[in-house]
Design a protein around this motif. Structure first.
Motif, mmCIF file in Angstrom:
data_model
loop_
_atom_site.group_PDB
_atom_site.id
_atom_site.type_symbol
_atom_site.label_atom_id
_atom_site.label_comp_id
_atom_site.label_asym_id
_atom_site.label_seq_id
_atom_site.Cartn_x
_atom_site.Cartn_y
_atom_site.Cartn_z
ATOM 1 N N ALA A 1 6.961 11.221 31.330
ATOM 2 C CA ALA A 1 5.565 10.969 30.980
ATOM 3 C C ALA A 1 5.339 11.111 29.478
ATOM 4 O O ALA A 1 4.500 10.434 28.906
ATOM 5 N N LEU A 2 6.069 11.972 28.802
ATOM 6 C CA LEU A 2 5.880 12.224 27.383
ATOM 7 C C LEU A 2 6.842 11.438 26.507
ATOM 8 O O LEU A 2 6.760 11.493 25.295
ATOM 9 N N SER A 3 7.714 10.688 27.089
ATOM 10 C CA SER A 3 8.781 10.046 26.352
ATOM 11 C C SER A 3 8.312 9.174 25.182
ATOM 12 O O SER A 3 8.812 9.346 24.076
ATOM 13 N N PRO A 4 7.376 8.227 25.360
ATOM 14 C CA PRO A 4 6.986 7.377 24.219
ATOM 15 C C PRO A 4 6.357 8.171 23.080
ATOM 16 O O PRO A 4 6.706 7.961 21.913
ATOM 17 N N ALA A 5 5.480 9.099 23.390
ATOM 18 C CA ALA A 5 4.834 9.897 22.346
ATOM 19 C C ALA A 5 5.850 10.798 21.662
ATOM 20 O O ALA A 5 5.827 10.965 20.440
ATOM 21 N N ARG A 6 6.736 11.378 22.437
ATOM 22 C CA ARG A 6 7.758 12.262 21.878
ATOM 23 C C ARG A 6 8.701 11.480 20.965
ATOM 24 O O ARG A 6 9.098 11.958 19.900
ATOM 25 N N GLU A 7 9.048 10.272 21.374
ATOM 26 C CA GLU A 7 9.929 9.431 20.568
ATOM 27 C C GLU A 7 9.266 9.075 19.241
ATOM 28 O O GLU A 7 9.900 9.124 18.189
ATOM 29 N N ARG A 8 7.972 8.721 19.283
ATOM 30 C CA ARG A 8 7.250 8.421 18.034
ATOM 31 C C ARG A 8 7.198 9.638 17.128
ATOM 32 O O ARG A 8 7.386 9.534 15.915
ATOM 33 N N GLN A 9 6.974 10.809 17.715
ATOM 34 C CA GLN A 9 6.912 12.036 16.922
ATOM 35 C C GLN A 9 8.245 12.295 16.232
ATOM 36 O O GLN A 9 8.291 12.635 15.050
ATOM 37 N N PHE B 1 0.190 11.539 7.233
ATOM 38 C CA PHE B 1 1.349 10.668 7.355
ATOM 39 C C PHE B 1 1.603 10.321 8.818
ATOM 40 O O PHE B 1 1.846 9.173 9.169
ATOM 41 N N TYR B 2 1.545 11.329 9.682
ATOM 42 C CA TYR B 2 1.830 11.136 11.102
ATOM 43 C C TYR B 2 0.834 10.162 11.733
ATOM 44 O O TYR B 2 1.220 9.294 12.522
ATOM 45 N N SER B 3 -0.436 10.284 11.371
ATOM 46 C CA SER B 3 -1.445 9.382 11.909
ATOM 47 C C SER B 3 -1.125 7.934 11.555
ATOM 48 O O SER B 3 -1.163 7.043 12.409
ATOM 49 N N LYS B 4 -0.792 7.701 10.291
ATOM 50 C CA LYS B 4 -0.456 6.340 9.857
ATOM 51 C C LYS B 4 0.833 5.853 10.515
ATOM 52 O O LYS B 4 0.938 4.693 10.912
ATOM 53 N N CYS B 5 1.797 6.737 10.638
ATOM 54 C CA CYS B 5 3.080 6.376 11.226
ATOM 55 C C CYS B 5 2.920 5.985 12.701
ATOM 56 O O CYS B 5 3.476 4.988 13.143
ATOM 57 N N VAL B 6 2.152 6.751 13.448
ATOM 58 C CA VAL B 6 1.952 6.453 14.871
ATOM 59 C C VAL B 6 1.243 5.112 15.033
ATOM 60 O O VAL B 6 1.613 4.303 15.882
ATOM 61 N N LYS B 7 0.230 4.855 14.211
ATOM 62 C CA LYS B 7 -0.463 3.567 14.282
ATOM 63 C C LYS B 7 0.511 2.432 14.016
ATOM 64 O O LYS B 7 0.486 1.406 14.691
ATOM 65 N N ARG B 8 1.364 2.624 13.028
ATOM 66 C CA ARG B 8 2.343 1.593 12.685
ATOM 67 C C ARG B 8 3.326 1.383 13.833
ATOM 68 O O ARG B 8 3.659 0.241 14.184
ATOM 69 N N LEU B 9 3.789 2.451 14.441
ATOM 70 C CA LEU B 9 4.766 2.332 15.525
ATOM 71 C C LEU B 9 4.149 1.755 16.804
ATOM 72 O O LEU B 9 4.857 1.139 17.606
ATOM 73 N N LYS B 10 2.862 1.945 16.997
ATOM 74 C CA LYS B 10 2.197 1.425 18.198
ATOM 75 C C LYS B 10 1.852 -0.063 18.073
ATOM 76 O O LYS B 10 1.589 -0.705 19.085
ATOM 77 N N GLU B 11 1.854 -0.595 16.851
ATOM 78 C CA GLU B 11 1.509 -2.009 16.670
ATOM 79 C C GLU B 11 2.512 -2.876 17.416
ATOM 80 O O GLU B 11 3.710 -2.619 17.390
#
Length: 83
Positions: A37-45, A70-80
Motif C-alpha cells: 500500500a505504501l510502495s509508490p509513496a515510499r519509492e518517491r520518498q 524540495f520534496y514537495s517539488k520533487c513529488v509533484k515532478r515524479l507524479k506527472e
C-alpha cells in the motif's frame, strides 16, 4: 472506614470500566500488505532523498533551500504523467 474503601473501589471501577469494555485489538496487517500500500509513496520518498543528498549547497538553494520545499517539488515532478 469501610465506606471509604467502598467509595475508592467504586471510583476505580468507574475509571477502569471503559478500558475493560474495549473490543480486543485487531491483528496487525501483514508487513507485505502494508508495504504494498505504501510502495509508490515510499519509492518517491527514496528517489527524492537520493536526489537531495546528491545536490550541492548552491543547487539546494536554487531548487528549494529546505528539504520540505524540495520534496514537495520533487513529488509533484515524479507524479506527472510521462509523455
Amino acid at each position: 472506614m469501610s465506606l471509604r474503601v467502598a467509595a475508592l473501589f467504586a471510583a476505580v471501577l468507574c475509571l477502569a470500566g471503559p478500558a475493560l469494555a474495549r473490543e480486543p485489538a485487531r491483528p496487525p496487517a501483514s508487513a507485505r500488505d502494508r508495504d504494498a500500500a505504501l510502495s509508490p509513496a515510499r519509492e518517491r520518498q527514496k528517489r527524492c532523498g537520493t536526489e537531495w543528498r546528491g545536490l550541492s549547497t548552491a543547487d539546494k538553494t536554487a531548487k528549494g533551500p529546505t528539504w520540505p520545499q524540495f520534496y514537495s517539488k520533487c513529488v509533484k515532478r515524479l507524479k506527472e504523467p510521462k509523455a
